[in-house]
Scaffold this motif. Structure first.
Motif: not given
Length: 246
Positions: A154-156, A185-191, A197-203
């Protein structure tokens, strides 16, 4: 450090197992009795178990979020699953020589800890309990296979949307959703660590899901604004969760 709690009714465990294999009244009562006075509290960011350790107990999660993860020597981490209320970590784990992954809390958690003898006595009290825990082990394997597809094909946007759909279904069955909203409760780093994904891509991906009016995320509460559209975006089919009831 984890600390002993003051009992617990085991309702999330009962709800999840009931969704996999219907428990008898006697079986549900046996679970309540087994977890009573065996609860442990842990705060956010604690390692409950570490890779390589011997694990002689079965942990039954009653509240809060945790994750299973693997870490490389250079510190990079891959979350391989989220652990939610109602989950076990893991039924029959004492049969293995040691942990092949680590287990960490993502929020304050409460879990019941049963040693081998207590867990096997629980299984022996009622056939519905034994069958339900066997189903839970099989369902956990199915979830792991789906996570492999998530990371590999799957893509991002599809990855993140699929994970959100899964969390919603798993929380719904244990009574921890409010309409289409749930605590997240998870952070973007957790996701990022869960989706590869990188945190930038996740955001950016979260922003896209918001812009398309698929989700809302505010003060650690996630709301699915259009369930059908989010499922379609993720190509989400919940049958792999094997939640036949609830």
């Amino acid at each position: 450090m984890p600390s002993r709690g003051e009992g617990g009714g085991g309702e999330p465990i009962i709800r999840r197992l009931n969704a996999l294999r219907r428990l008898s009244d006697a079986g549900a009562s046996a679970i309540r009795a087994a977890v009573r006075d065996r609860t442990i509290n842990a705060s956010t960011g604690e390692d409950i178990a570490c890779e390589g350790e011997r694990c002689d107990t079965v942990r039954l999660f009653l509240s809060g979020w945790a994750c299973r993860y693997k870490a490389l020597e250079d510190g990079r981490r891959q979350i391989v699953n989220f652990v939610l209320p109602g989950d076990s970590c893991d039924a029959f784990i004492y049969l293995l020589s040691g942990m092949d992954h680590s287990l960490a809390t993502l929020s304050p958690v409460t879990y019941a800890e049963l040693d081998r003898g207590a867990f096997e006595r629980l299984l022996s009290t009622d056939v519905s309990v034994a069958e339900a825990f066997q189903c839970e082990v099989l369902a956990a394997r199915a979830i792991q296979r789906e996570w492999t597809i998530n990371l590999g094909r799957r893509d991002a946007l599809e990855r993140v949307a699929h994970l959100i759909c899964e969390m919603f279904e798993r929380l719904r069955v244990v009574g921890l959703t409010d309409g289409n909203s749930f605590a997240f409760p998870v952070t973007q780093t957790d996701l990022a660590d869960a989706t590869g994904l990188s945190t930038v891509h996740l955001n950016r991906t979260l922003q896209q899901l918001r812009a398309e009016r698929l989700i809302g995320l505010k003060e650690r509460t996630l709301t699915i604004l259009d369930v059908d559209a989010l499922r379609n975006a993720a190509m989400f089919n919940p049958t792999y969760l094997h939640l036949t009831r609830g």
